[in-house]
Design an enzyme around this catalytic site. Structure first.
Site, short mmCIF file in Angstrom:
data_model
loop_
_atom_site.label_atom_id
_atom_site.label_comp_id
_atom_site.label_asym_id
_atom_site.label_seq_id
_atom_site.Cartn_x
_atom_site.Cartn_y
_atom_site.Cartn_z
N GLU A 56 0.84 -1.21 0.00
CA GLU A 56 0.00 0.00 0.00
C GLU A 56 0.88 1.26 0.00
O GLU A 56 0.59 2.23 -0.69
CB GLU A 56 -0.89 0.04 1.25
N CYS A 77 -0.68 0.32 7.68
CA CYS A 77 -1.05 0.80 6.34
C CYS A 77 -2.42 1.47 6.36
O CYS A 77 -2.72 2.33 5.53
CB CYS A 77 -1.08 -0.35 5.36
N ALA A 80 13.94 -44.86 -7.45
CA ALA A 80 15.37 -45.20 -7.53
C ALA A 80 15.49 -46.67 -7.91
O ALA A 80 14.52 -47.42 -7.85
CB ALA A 80 16.04 -44.97 -6.16
#
Ligand SMILES: NC(=O)c1ccc[n+]([C@@H]2O[C@H](COP(=O)([O-])OP(=O)(O)OC[C@H]3O[C@@H](n4cnc5c(N)ncnc54)[C@H](OP(=O)(O)O)[C@@H]3O)[C@@H](O)[C@H]2O)c1
Length: 352
Positions: free
Chosen positions: A63, A98, A177
């Site tokens: 902001e 903010c 594997a």
């Protein structure tokens, strides 16, 4: 002229796109983007007057970056609409709230996607304070996309554990594997390059002792496109070593901060969230640890790189549970997405 809902969606998508720019550097903070728009008068198109995103912890919030960008372009924020993917913060953290900056800037409306997921903050506080200041509040726009974007942060805040992705290189016959533990490399270089993104967005990379013994991985992000980013930090390496067998000569100790745990897995994840502020964990283990986590419902997402090759009899299968007697006992997942990467496929799946 766009109808109001379509306009809200368009600018919220833009805020979310901006938020994504912080995906490699904002952690442990959430990714947040903000777009400031002056609504068009007399059928004129709305104008973007400022925008920004939160880039790194301790840095200005989205902001503030957006308000400053409007200010430095000499554009008035009075009467503007602020689009943000997360409710604006109401508390003093490393930076001032903010909400005060938005009130001071005299915006007329704040449109945000989701509330602050932190359980200690009252869920509707931002809405209440903004409304008290005479600012219109619209929330819930693109809430699903916004929740998905910050699923790691939300998981840490609300479940006290990180969001766990397991990355697996798999052969077409389901093997991780060979019988002799050889797994490098089942997939192509293109797949391995592709998967670096998931390392780069994670606060921690976790593996098991088996992989440390047989592969001696470094578990680091190595591509310049990530490591050369300003404010990029390497993810922490985490090893599950219940038998306390790890030796200091392993490559995971080449970088500092590697964590070795022998506690139950749920406790380790909880410690990673609460003591190490880890939002996202990438698991890169063999089938041993992977299956323990699947068994305990601790995997949120599987990322399977599927190679078009067959490893044959007695190879190490991804599944280590069972044998099952009934198909109804199977562990079921939901495919979310699938795409081709080089010669391989990448498949994203979540638990059913
Ligand atoms: N395809 C892929 O994506 C991929 C990724 C990573 C690794 N791998 C392969 O997976 C294999 C390793 O799998 P994994 O299931 O053994 O390991 P893992 O899942 O990485 O580790 C889990 C467990 O390994 C056991 N372990 C195995 N060997 C050990 C040792 N020598 N000393 C101490 N603990 C040991 C330990 O538990 P217990 O005491 O219960 O046995 C440990 O908790 C390797 O061949 C590796 O190349 C494949």
């Amino acid at each position: 002229m766009l109808d109001l809902f379509a306009q809200h969606q368009t600018f919220m998508h833009k805020a979310l796109d901006l938020a994504l720019e912080g995906q490699y550097t904002a952690r442990p903070n959430p990714m947040v983007g903000c777009v400031l728009v002056q609504p068009g008068l007399d059928n004129a198109e709305p104008q973007v007057i400022g925008q920004g995103f939160h880039a790194y912890p301790g840095g200005p919030h989205a902001e503030i970056v957006a308000l400053n960008s409007a200010k430095s372009a000499g554009l008035s924020t009075i009467g503007a609409v602020a689009y943000i993917n997360l409710a604006p913060c109401c508390h003093v953290g490393k930076t001032p709230p903010c909400i005060d900056a938005l009130i001071e800037a005299k915006v007329s409306e704040v449109v945000y996607a989701i509330d602050d997921p932190n359980p200690i903050s009252s869920p509707n506080l931002a809405e209440k304070l903004l409304t008290q200041a005479g600012i219109k509040v619209t929330k819930g726009i693109l809430a699903e996309r916004a929740s998905k974007l910050n699923q790691g942060f939300i998981s840490r805040m609300q479940r006290n554990r990180p969001y766990v992705r397991a990355k697996v290189a798999l052969s077409l016959d389901g093997n991780m594997a060979l019988k002799n533990y050889q797994s490098q490399w089942i997939t192509s270089e293109a797949a391995r390059t592709h998967s670096q993104h998931f390392r780069a967005v994670s606060g921690a990379i976790m593996t098991g002792m088996g992989t440390v013994v047989f592969d001696d991985p470094r578990l680091t992000v190595r591509q310049d496109r990530f490591v050369k980013l300003e404010n990029f930090k390497q993810p922490v390496s985490v090893v599950f070593d219940p038998n306390k067998g790890i030796t200091p000569d392993r490559k995971i100790f080449d970088k500092s901060g590697t964590l070795v745990f022998d506690q139950p897995l749920s406790e380790i994840l909880s410690l990673l969230a609460t003591e190490h502020q880890i939002n996202d964990v990438l698991l890169e283990s063999g089938p041993g640890l992977l299956n323990q986590l699947i068994d305990q419902n601790l995997i949120d997402e599987l990322i399977i790189y599927l190679a078009p090759r067959l490893l044959g009899k007695d190879a190490m299968n991804i599944s280590q549970f069972g044998p099952l007697d009934e198909l109804s006992q199977s562990k079921d997942w939901v495919f979310q997405k699938c795409e081709q990467v080089g010669d391989d496929m990448v498949i994203f799946a979540t638990p059913k």
